[in-house]
Motif scaffolding. Structure first.
Motif, mmCIF file in Angstrom:
data_model
loop_
_atom_site.group_PDB
_atom_site.id
_atom_site.type_symbol
_atom_site.label_atom_id
_atom_site.label_comp_id
_atom_site.label_asym_id
_atom_site.label_seq_id
_atom_site.Cartn_x
_atom_site.Cartn_y
_atom_site.Cartn_z
ATOM 1 N N ARG A 66 0.827 -1.201 0.000
ATOM 2 C CA ARG A 66 0.000 0.000 0.000
ATOM 3 C C ARG A 66 0.861 1.251 0.000
ATOM 4 O O ARG A 66 1.961 1.256 0.545
ATOM 5 N N TYR A 67 0.304 2.300 -0.615
ATOM 6 C CA TYR A 67 0.961 3.598 -0.592
ATOM 7 C C TYR A 67 0.723 4.290 0.735
ATOM 8 O O TYR A 67 1.552 5.071 1.191
ATOM 9 N N GLY A 68 -0.381 3.984 1.385
ATOM 10 C CA GLY A 68 -0.662 4.540 2.698
ATOM 11 C C GLY A 68 -1.725 5.613 2.681
ATOM 12 O O GLY A 68 -2.136 6.109 1.625
ATOM 13 N N GLU A 69 -2.179 5.968 3.873
ATOM 14 C CA GLU A 69 -3.223 6.975 4.010
ATOM 15 C C GLU A 69 -2.728 8.315 3.493
ATOM 16 O O GLU A 69 -1.600 8.732 3.770
ATOM 17 N N SER A 76 1.004 10.454 0.584
ATOM 18 C CA SER A 76 0.786 9.669 1.794
ATOM 19 C C SER A 76 1.650 10.181 2.935
ATOM 20 O O SER A 76 2.715 10.773 2.719
ATOM 21 N N TYR A 77 1.184 9.920 4.153
ATOM 22 C CA TYR A 77 1.943 10.346 5.324
ATOM 23 C C TYR A 77 3.309 9.661 5.369
ATOM 24 O O TYR A 77 4.306 10.257 5.793
ATOM 25 N N VAL A 78 3.369 8.399 4.938
ATOM 26 C CA VAL A 78 4.654 7.683 4.911
ATOM 27 C C VAL A 78 5.616 8.375 3.948
ATOM 28 O O VAL A 78 6.804 8.562 4.254
ATOM 29 N N HIS A 79 5.099 8.761 2.789
ATOM 30 C CA HIS A 79 5.931 9.448 1.796
ATOM 31 C C HIS A 79 6.421 10.790 2.347
ATOM 32 O O HIS A 79 7.591 11.167 2.166
ATOM 33 N N ASP A 120 5.006 4.011 -8.051
ATOM 34 C CA ASP A 120 5.939 5.134 -8.257
ATOM 35 C C ASP A 120 6.820 5.336 -7.028
ATOM 36 O O ASP A 120 8.031 5.571 -7.151
ATOM 37 N N PHE A 121 6.207 5.264 -5.840
ATOM 38 C CA PHE A 121 6.971 5.462 -4.607
ATOM 39 C C PHE A 121 7.980 4.332 -4.413
ATOM 40 O O PHE A 121 9.128 4.563 -4.020
ATOM 41 N N ARG A 122 7.556 3.112 -4.706
ATOM 42 C CA ARG A 122 8.453 1.958 -4.573
ATOM 43 C C ARG A 122 9.663 2.110 -5.493
ATOM 44 O O ARG A 122 10.808 1.869 -5.082
ATOM 45 N N ARG A 123 9.408 2.513 -6.738
ATOM 46 C CA ARG A 123 10.520 2.707 -7.675
ATOM 47 C C ARG A 123 11.426 3.851 -7.222
ATOM 48 O O ARG A 123 12.650 3.786 -7.382
ATOM 49 N N GLN A 124 10.831 4.896 -6.662
ATOM 50 C CA GLN A 124 11.631 6.014 -6.162
ATOM 51 C C GLN A 124 12.582 5.560 -5.060
ATOM 52 O O GLN A 124 13.768 5.934 -5.053
ATOM 53 N N LEU A 125 12.079 4.746 -4.135
ATOM 54 C CA LEU A 125 12.924 4.253 -3.051
ATOM 55 C C LEU A 125 14.067 3.400 -3.590
ATOM 56 O O LEU A 125 15.212 3.521 -3.143
ATOM 57 N N GLN A 126 13.768 2.528 -4.551
ATOM 58 C CA GLN A 126 14.810 1.675 -5.117
ATOM 59 C C GLN A 126 15.835 2.491 -5.889
ATOM 60 O O GLN A 126 17.017 2.136 -5.935
#
Length: 360
Positions: A66-69, A76-79, A120-126
């Protein structure tokens, strides 16, 4: 030995990662770390989360499927926590689920927009982080942390926290007081030395001058020649007959080959985090030959990740050779690294020689 503890901020997406978060917190506690973080988030908790990140030594981000809330901004807050940690230059360790699509439908993003933001967020982290690992089951997290956290603290030393009333701390305070007295004496000597017979304290201060003058300069990491060879390990998924295996081949390359592989990635200059992305992208293209010994019919490779220690050593050597130098900062205040005139000249010479060999 001083009993030093570190504070770790854990950033996860909420209820879908509850089991994994529990293992993470318990393992960190067993390793002597204090863990912080918020399981539920609202606009009112954002300021509190930022204060925790300000005070933490390390930032651990764990992402499932999940991308998160979402915050009011649509991020997202996690982002947002990740972005804030980066702006504060906190060391970041990322843990990703290896196959997020295989998790329970209850743990998946419900909308197409959410799925796109997650990917997109997952790819950004990698792409941006060099300390990224994957897991399949919660029980794997303990092994991952026991291996990775010592590397994290060694690579990114932090002040941490020391119990104020224990014996070692008192000894450290006494040593600090002794050094303070020495500084006072050195200051007095600097204003003019007396011809009187030296006291024991004066003799000690005189010896301090001798120690300072005779202490050898620290050794520097030697500059390597381009034809010297370095060996390193990396992790890769190799595909054969419709299945894949995770392998850990060992690659040998000369420093000239590494410069040719990584140098173009710093045209234009790139942040520190791109070192991992650049070499992993190169390995993704060239790893097939390395896996043929154990999987002769392998037809494709993916998800290459260089060993963290090896990556650090390569970065240090490229910098020590002055092939890559800091050239400024980007809009996120990250240091940008670019080819030095020396590195540019060396890279151009190597590429010209390669074109002559291939006749292109």
């Amino acid at each position: 030995m001083i009993d030093k503890r570190y504070h770790v901020f854990i950033s996860t997406t909420g209820a879908d990662m509850q089991a994994e978060r529990s293992v993470l917190a318990q393992t960190l506690a067993s390793l002597g770390f204090f863990s912080w973080g918020l399981e539920t988030r609202t606009p009112l908790t954002t300021a509190f989360a930022r204060r925790q990140i300000d005070d933490c030594d390390y930032f651990v981000l764990m992402l499932g499927s999940r991308y998160g809330e979402l915050s009011a901004s649509g991020v997202s807050y996690v982002h947002l926590e990740y972005i804030y940690a980066i702006t504060k230059q906190k060391p970041v360790f990322v843990i990703l689920h290896e196959s997020p699509e295989t998790r329970s439908p209850d743990f998946q993003e419900k909308t197409q927009e959410g799925q796109v933001k997650f990917q997109d967020f997952r790819r950004q982290l990698q792409r941006e982080r060099d300390m990224v690992v994957t897991f399949r089951e919660p029980r794997e997290l303990e092994v991952i942390l026991r291996h990775a956290m010592p590397q994290l603290t060694q690579r990114y030393p932090s002040l941490g926290w020391v119990r104020p009333n224990d014996g070692p701390m008192q000894a450290l305070q006494a040593e600090n007081e002794k050094l303070r007295l020495k500084v006072q004496q050195l200051t007095t000597l600097g204003r003019g030395r007396s011809t009187a017979r030296p006291t024991p304290v004066d003799a000690e201060v005189e010896q301090a001058f001798v120690d300072i003058e005779e202490k050898p300069a620290p050794l520097e990491v030697p500059v390597v020649r381009g034809d010297e060879v370095v060996a390193f390990d990396y992790r890769v998924h190799a595909y054969q007959d419709g299945n894949f295996r995770e392998l850990r081949p060992r690659r040998q390359m000369s420093w000239n080959e590494l410069l040719m592989a990584m140098g173009p990635g710093f045209r234009p200059p790139a942040p520190e985090e791109d070192f991992a992305r650049i070499i992993n992208d190169y390995l993704n293209i060239s790893a097939l030959g390395d896996v043929k010994d154990s999987m002769p019919r392998a037809h494709a490779t993916a998800r290459c990740q260089i060993n963290i220690r090896a990556l650090h050593a390569i970065k240090m050597q490229l910098k020590n050779n002055k092939w890559i130098v800091p050239v400024g900062r980007d809009e996120k205040h990250r240091i940008l690294w670019g080819l030095s005139p020396q590195g540019e000249s060396q890279l151009n010479k190597l590429m010209a020689g390669q074109r002559l060999e291939t006749g292109s």
